[in-house]
Design an enzyme around this catalytic site. Sequence first.
Site, PDB file in Angstrom:
ATOM      1  CB  CYS A  57      -7.294  13.510  37.903  1.00  0.00           C
ATOM      2  SG  CYS A  57      -5.919  12.356  38.058  1.00  0.00           S
ATOM      3  CD  GLU A 113      -5.624 -15.957 -17.890  1.00  0.00           C
ATOM      4  OE1 GLU A 113      -4.543 -15.684 -17.335  1.00  0.00           O
ATOM      5  OE2 GLU A 113      -5.777 -15.974 -19.113  1.00  0.00           O
ATOM      6  CG  LEU A 121      -1.324  -7.435 -16.627  1.00  0.00           C
ATOM      7  CD1 LEU A 121      -1.912  -8.453 -15.667  1.00  0.00           C
ATOM      8  CD2 LEU A 121      -2.130  -7.430 -17.920  1.00  0.00           C
ATOM      9  CD  GLU A 169       3.195 -14.333 -11.488  1.00  0.00           C
ATOM     10  OE1 GLU A 169       3.402 -14.120 -12.708  1.00  0.00           O
ATOM     11  OE2 GLU A 169       3.267 -13.451 -10.622  1.00  0.00           O
ATOM     12  CB  CYS A 180      -3.619  12.008  35.076  1.00  0.00           C
ATOM     13  SG  CYS A 180      -5.241  11.383  34.620  1.00  0.00           S
ATOM     14  CE  LYS A 186      -2.667  -5.146  -7.709  1.00  0.00           C
ATOM     15  NZ  LYS A 186      -1.266  -4.802  -7.815  1.00  0.00           N
ATOM     16  CB  CYS A 213      -8.348   9.652  38.167  1.00  0.00           C
ATOM     17  SG  CYS A 213      -8.303   9.801  36.391  1.00  0.00           S
ATOM     18  CB  CYS A 221      -3.305   8.248  36.324  1.00  0.00           C
ATOM     19  SG  CYS A 221      -4.212   9.220  37.535  1.00  0.00           S
ATOM     20  CE  LYS A 244      -1.582  -8.476 -11.423  1.00  0.00           C
ATOM     21  NZ  LYS A 244      -0.515  -8.694 -10.493  1.00  0.00           N
ATOM     22  CB  ALA A 276      -0.902   0.002   1.220  1.00  0.00           C
ATOM     23  CG  ASP A 301       1.409 -11.437  -5.013  1.00  0.00           C
ATOM     24  OD1 ASP A 301       2.177 -10.964  -5.866  1.00  0.00           O
ATOM     25  OD2 ASP A 301       1.287 -10.974  -3.868  1.00  0.00           O
ATOM     26  CE1 TYR A 359       1.740 -14.137 -17.765  1.00  0.00           C
ATOM     27  CE2 TYR A 359       1.734 -14.989 -15.527  1.00  0.00           C
ATOM     28  CZ  TYR A 359       2.289 -14.180 -16.501  1.00  0.00           C
ATOM     29  OH  TYR A 359       3.391 -13.432 -16.217  1.00  0.00           O
TER      30      TYR A 359
HETATM   31  S1  IVH Z   1      -0.922 -11.547 -18.130  1.00  0.00           S
HETATM   32  C1  IVH Z   1       1.406  -8.578 -20.790  1.00  0.00           C
HETATM   33  N1  IVH Z   1      -2.080 -13.153 -16.458  1.00  0.00           N
HETATM   34  O1  IVH Z   1       0.913 -10.005 -13.044  1.00  0.00           O
HETATM   35  C2  IVH Z   1       1.056  -8.911 -19.442  1.00  0.00           C
HETATM   36  N2  IVH Z   1      -0.275 -11.851 -15.651  1.00  0.00           N
HETATM   37  O2  IVH Z   1       1.278  -6.941 -13.181  1.00  0.00           O
HETATM   38  C3  IVH Z   1       1.039 -10.359 -19.268  1.00  0.00           C
HETATM   39  N3  IVH Z   1       0.284 -12.258 -13.315  1.00  0.00           N
HETATM   40  O3  IVH Z   1       3.910  -9.642 -14.759  1.00  0.00           O
HETATM   41  C4  IVH Z   1       0.556 -10.697 -17.971  1.00  0.00           C
HETATM   42  N4  IVH Z   1      -1.222 -13.804 -12.956  1.00  0.00           N
HETATM   43  O4  IVH Z   1       3.636 -11.671 -13.320  1.00  0.00           O
HETATM   44  C5  IVH Z   1      -1.121 -12.244 -16.633  1.00  0.00           C
HETATM   45  N5  IVH Z   1      -3.199 -14.656 -15.140  1.00  0.00           N
HETATM   46  C6  IVH Z   1      -2.241 -13.757 -15.285  1.00  0.00           C
HETATM   47  C7  IVH Z   1      -1.363 -13.397 -14.233  1.00  0.00           C
HETATM   48  C8  IVH Z   1      -0.409 -12.424 -14.467  1.00  0.00           C
HETATM   49  C9  IVH Z   1      -0.229 -13.115 -12.421  1.00  0.00           C
HETATM   50  C10 IVH Z   1       1.383 -11.318 -13.038  1.00  0.00           C
HETATM   51  C11 IVH Z   1       2.494 -11.386 -14.036  1.00  0.00           C
HETATM   52  C12 IVH Z   1       2.617 -10.012 -14.579  1.00  0.00           C
HETATM   53  C13 IVH Z   1       1.961  -9.195 -13.513  1.00  0.00           C
HETATM   54  C14 IVH Z   1       1.384  -7.933 -14.103  1.00  0.00           C
END
Ligand code: IVH
Length: 676
Positions: A414, A113, A82, A173, A411, A317, A435, A429, A115, A33, A117, A225
Site C-alpha cells: 500500500c 560397513e 575413500l 575411527e 509498504c 554417502k 493495506c 506497515c 562410515k 555442504a 564420522d 575397520y
Molecule cells: S576404509 C583406504 N571404512 O572415512 C581407506 N573408512 O573418507 C580406508 N571411515 O579416512 C578407509 N568409517 O576415517 C573405512 N568403515 C570404514 C570407515 C572409514 C569411517 C573414515 C576413515 C577414512 C574416511 C575416508
Amino acid sequence: MTNIKKKIDRLRQELLKYEHSYHILDQSIVSDAEYDYLLNQLYFLELKNKEFISSDSPTQKIGSNLTDKYQKIRHFFPMLSLENTFDYNGYLNFEKRVKKSFYKDEKLTFCCELKIDGIAISIIYEEGFLVRATTRGDGYIGENITSNVKMIKSIPMKLKGFNIPKRLEIRGEVFMLKSDFLKLNKKSKIDKTKIFSNPRNAAAGSLRHINANITAERKLMFSSYGCYFFEDFKEKEYISTHYERLMQCLKWGLPVNKEIIVCSRHIEVLNFYRKFENKRHSLDYDIDGIVIKVNSIDLQKKLGSNAKSPRWAIAFKFFSSERITKLYDVKFQVGRTGVITPVAYFQPVSISGVTIKKASLYNQNEIKKLNLYIGDFIVICRSGDVIPKILNVVKNIRCSNAKKVVYPSFCPVCNTKLLENKAEKIIRCHAGLICNSQKKRFLHHFFSKKSLNATGLGPKIIDELIDKKLVQNPIDFFYLKYFDLVNLNKIGPKKSMNIISSIHRCRKTSFRRFIYALGIPNVGEVFAEKIANYFMKLEKLINSNIVELNSIPGIGTIIANNIFNYFSTDSNYNMVCRLMKEIEIFWNYSGVCLKNSKKTYFFGKRVVLTGVFASFSSRKELKDFLINLGAKVLNNISKNTDILIYGKKFGSKFSQAKRLNIKIINEREFNGLIKD
Ligand code: IVH
C-alpha cells in the site's frame, strides 16, 4: 594473472583456511555442504585448466595439515582416503571397474560397513602390545598421539588370543557418542570451557589434547575397520577376506562395529544403504554413509590404489541435509498485523525428499547477518528437519552483478511509510485494513477455524471477494448474497448456499473465539482465553486500561499495550460495535471460563462424549466448553469415567457406560445442568 587463475587461487586459499580450522583448530567454520561445493568448483576449474594444477592444491591432498604440537611419524602404508559417491550409479560404476580386474569364475562379494564420522587413526601393535598410535596427518606423515590413544578404554593395550603377529597395524575411527557429546557440552557450559559444534569436533579436540588425562575423561570410542600385516605374518594361511580380517580383529580384542554385511547382489548393498539412511538419526553415533569394500584380499591387492584412494573401496554417502542453491529474489510479505517478513526465493532443491523453493528470512537482522545479495549461492537446510532455513552465503563465488538485498522503506502493497519497532525487532506497515495485504490476512484469520469458523470460506474465496470489491471488512460478509458468491471462480450453487449459511451460523460463537478473531497483535488462543476469563463481558474489556490489563497473570506490557491500543483506535472500536449490534454476534454462556470455580457441576469430573450435539457447532467446541467448566474430557469409557454425555447418533460408548453403571445424560439434560 588470468581471471581463471585468480579464481583458482581464491578458492584454494579459502579451502585451505577451512581445512586449517577443521583439522588443526577442531572448529568447523563452514558447513560440509559448502566445503564440498567449493572443492568441486575448484576441481572442475582445474580439470578444464590443467596447466594450473599444483601438488599443494586441496584437490590433490589426501588429509589434513599437521601441527607442531606432536612428534611426526611416517606411516608404514599411506593412509588413503575413500572415493565418494552420493548415488546408486556411482556404486554401479565402481562395481563395473572392479569387475574388469576379476576372474569371471570367482564370486564377487562386497563387505559393507558403516562410515562412522570420526577421526581416522593408526595403531601399531608389536608382539601384541600397543606401541604407537598416529593421526592420519597428510596421509603419509601423522602425529604421534600414543599417550592419548592409550587412554581410550575400548582400545586394548595388549591383544588377546592366538596367532598374534610380530607387528600389526590397525586402522579405525575414534568417535564420541552423541549422548556423551551432549553431556560434555552441558558440563562445558557450566564450567565455561570450550563448547564443541558436533561430536566429531569434540572427539578430535579430545583425542589431540595435550593433556592425555583429558582424553581419558572424555569417553572416546573406537571402531576398527581394517588391518595391515607385515612380512612375518602368513596371512593367507588364516585369512582370505576383509570380513575375516575384521573377525580376527574382534578375536584379538579390538572393537569392530557390529553392523557389517557381506553381499553379492546390488539389492543387498542398496538395502543396507537405505536401512542406515533411515536409521542414522536414531543411532548414538554419527555416520555419513556406508563403505563398500571388495571382500577378497587377493582382489584388493590386484586392484591396488591411486594417489588418493584405494580402487577396492568406495564410500556411498548419505545426502547431507544441507544444499547449495542460487537465490533468485527476496520478497517482502505484509502480515496480518502489518509486520514485514522477508521471504527468500531460490532455485528449487530437494532436501530429504522434499522440494524447497522458498524460506523465511524472519527480519532485517537476519538479512544483515547473512549479508545477502540477489544472485548469491546460499546454503539451505531444513532446520529441525522441517522448516527451510538459509544457513549462510557462499561469499567467495558472489557474481559481480549480484544485487544487495535492501529492506524497503515503504509498504510493498500500500506504499505507506514503514516504521521500525526496535524492541520487537520488527518493521511494520501501520495502514491496517487500508493495506490490501493486511485486509486479506485479517479476514482469513477472522473467519478461520480457530476464530469464527466459517466453514467453506477459505483464503482463496476471501481474496477474490476482496479483489472484486464485494467485501472490505468482516461486516460486509454478513450482507453477501447468493449471487455474489455463485459468480466467483469455481463456486457452484450448492457451495454458495453453504457458505452463506456458514457465515450466518458463525454469528453464534464464544467470547474467547471472538477476542482471538479480532487479531490483536500477540493475542493468540491462550491469551484470548485468559482475557475472556478475566473480563467475562466485552464492555469491561473495551473499557479496561493498561494497568488493569497488565495486572492479569501472564499478560505483559507489550500485550497490554496492544489490547489497549486496539480498542482505542476508532476504526476497530466501531467495527466491534457494529459486529455486536448490527450483525448480532453473540455467545451463549456469556463465553466465560469457570475453570477455577469449584462450584460448577462438571468441575473435576471425567467426562466422555458420544454422538452429535445440536447446540454446539463442533465436538471441539463442546469439549473446550467442558474443559472451561473444569471437566476432564476423555476419549474412552473406563470404570473411572464419571459422566457420559450423548447426542444424536451416539455410538457404542453408550452401552459400555451402561454396563459399567456410569451416569449418562443427554444433550437436553446437559443444557439444563449448565444453565443452573
Ligand atoms: S576404509 C583406504 N571404512 O572415512 C581407506 N573408512 O573418507 C580406508 N571411515 O579416512 C578407509 N568409517 O576415517 C573405512 N568403515 C570404514 C570407515 C572409514 C569411517 C573414515 C576413515 C577414512 C574416511 C575416508
